[in-house]
Design a protein around this motif. Structure first.
Motif, PDB file in Angstrom:
ATOM      1  N   SER A  43     -27.194 -20.383 -33.229  1.00 13.53           N
ATOM      2  CA  SER A  43     -27.772 -21.519 -33.512  1.00 13.53           C
ATOM      3  C   SER A  43     -28.492 -22.060 -32.237  1.00 13.53           C
ATOM      4  CB  SER A  43     -26.729 -22.681 -34.034  1.00 13.53           C
ATOM      5  OG  SER A  43     -26.127 -22.220 -35.299  1.00 13.53           O
ATOM      6  N   PHE A  44     -27.912 -21.844 -31.160  1.00  7.79           N
ATOM      7  CA  PHE A  44     -28.778 -22.336 -29.889  1.00  7.79           C
ATOM      8  C   PHE A  44     -29.860 -21.320 -29.813  1.00  7.79           C
ATOM      9  CE2 PHE A  44     -29.968 -20.546 -25.862  1.00  7.79           C
ATOM     10  CZ  PHE A  44     -30.241 -21.761 -25.177  1.00  7.79           C
ATOM     11  N   ARG A  46     -31.572 -20.055 -32.237  1.00  7.24           N
ATOM     12  CA  ARG A  46     -32.445 -20.331 -33.293  1.00  7.24           C
ATOM     13  C   ARG A  46     -33.169 -21.607 -33.103  1.00  7.24           C
ATOM     14  NH1 ARG A  46     -28.835 -20.610 -37.039  1.00  7.24           N
ATOM     15  NH2 ARG A  46     -29.086 -22.773 -37.473  1.00  7.24           N
ATOM     16  N   HIS A  47     -32.497 -22.758 -32.760  1.00  8.51           N
ATOM     17  CA  HIS A  47     -32.996 -24.129 -32.364  1.00  8.51           C
ATOM     18  C   HIS A  47     -33.693 -24.378 -31.068  1.00  8.51           C
ATOM     19  CE1 HIS A  47     -31.307 -26.117 -36.063  1.00  8.51           C
ATOM     20  NE2 HIS A  47     -30.030 -25.667 -35.523  1.00  8.51           N
ATOM     21  N   ALA A  48     -33.505 -23.717 -30.111  1.00  8.83           N
ATOM     22  CA  ALA A  48     -34.019 -23.848 -28.688  1.00  8.83           C
ATOM     23  C   ALA A  48     -34.967 -22.841 -28.390  1.00  8.83           C
ATOM     24  CB  ALA A  48     -32.707 -24.016 -27.774  1.00  8.83           C
ATOM     25  N   HIS A  51     -37.530 -22.315 -31.305  1.00 10.01           N
ATOM     26  CA  HIS A  51     -37.514 -23.613 -31.993  1.00 10.01           C
ATOM     27  C   HIS A  51     -38.792 -23.876 -32.950  1.00 10.01           C
ATOM     28  CE1 HIS A  51     -40.849 -24.948 -29.024  1.00 10.01           C
ATOM     29  NE2 HIS A  51     -39.903 -24.063 -28.060  1.00 10.01           N
ATOM     30  N   ASP A  54     -38.226 -21.795 -36.087  1.00 13.23           N
ATOM     31  CA  ASP A  54     -37.069 -22.630 -36.824  1.00 13.23           C
ATOM     32  C   ASP A  54     -37.745 -23.815 -37.492  1.00 13.23           C
ATOM     33  OD1 ASP A  54     -34.362 -22.408 -37.586  1.00 13.23           O
ATOM     34  OD2 ASP A  54     -33.872 -24.182 -36.231  1.00 13.23           O
ATOM     35  N   GLY A  73     -29.977 -27.571 -30.332  1.00 13.48           N
ATOM     36  CA  GLY A  73     -29.736 -26.225 -29.726  1.00 13.48           C
ATOM     37  C   GLY A  73     -28.595 -26.161 -28.599  1.00 13.48           C
ATOM     38  N   ASN A  76     -25.223 -27.039 -29.570  1.00 12.12           N
ATOM     39  CA  ASN A  76     -24.845 -25.997 -30.393  1.00 12.12           C
ATOM     40  C   ASN A  76     -24.330 -24.688 -28.988  1.00 12.12           C
ATOM     41  OD1 ASN A  76     -24.883 -25.664 -33.319  1.00 12.12           O
ATOM     42  ND2 ASN A  76     -26.805 -26.422 -32.924  1.00 12.12           N
TER      43      ASN A  76
END
Length: 149
Positions: A43-44, A46-48, A51, A54, A73, A76
């Motif tokens: 998830s980190f 994906r989100h960071a 980003h 995502d 992120g 996570n």
């Protein structure tokens, strides 16, 4: 996202298998390592790291960097790293179960927020994903209480 679900599912599958065999610590280890650690680390990324893609996937593309998404992120990453470290350093069943509980509470809050978001719009983007997140959160919470009590 599918990789995240796969990694989380692996942890839950082997965690529930161990739990049904009465192996409480092994169950907590599987879920903390895979369903919190693995999911948190993915998830980190994906989100960071990814980003922008995502944000597009979620329908939240602002056309620029969204620092709040980076913050999510990083959160996570923190949970994921602590779960991996706790798993490899043998912090014990209570610590592992507590990590699962904290991550379950976080995931439940995120799932409820996303469900409220769906209620405000006529379109239902990512409805399946939102349902999976809600189920994942509830299962994590159930699992944490099964391990901790």
């Amino acid at each position: 996202m599918q990789a995240t679900w796969l990694v989380g599912g692996i942890g839950l599958f082997f965690g529930f298998s161990a739990l049904s065999a009465g192996q409480i610590h092994s169950a907590a280890h599987w879920v903390a390592l895979w369903s919190v650690g693995g999911v948190g680390l993915l998830s980190f990324v994906r989100h960071a790291v990814f980003h922008r893609s995502d944000a597009v996937r979620m329908g939240w593309d602002l056309g620029k960097r969204n620092d709040f998404q980076l913050e999510v992120g990083f959160a996570n990453l923190a949970w994921g790293l602590v779960a991996v470290i706790a798993s490899f350093l043998g912090w014990g069943t209570t610590a592992l179960g507590s990590l699962v509980l904290v991550f379950g509470i976080y995931m439940l809050q995120a799932a409820v927020l996303h469900l409220f978001e769906s209620g405000r719009t006529r379109q239902r983007p990512r409805a399946g994903s939102k349902f999976v997140n809600l189920v994942f959160a509830v299962v994590l919470l159930w699992f944490a209480f099964a391990v901790l009590t």
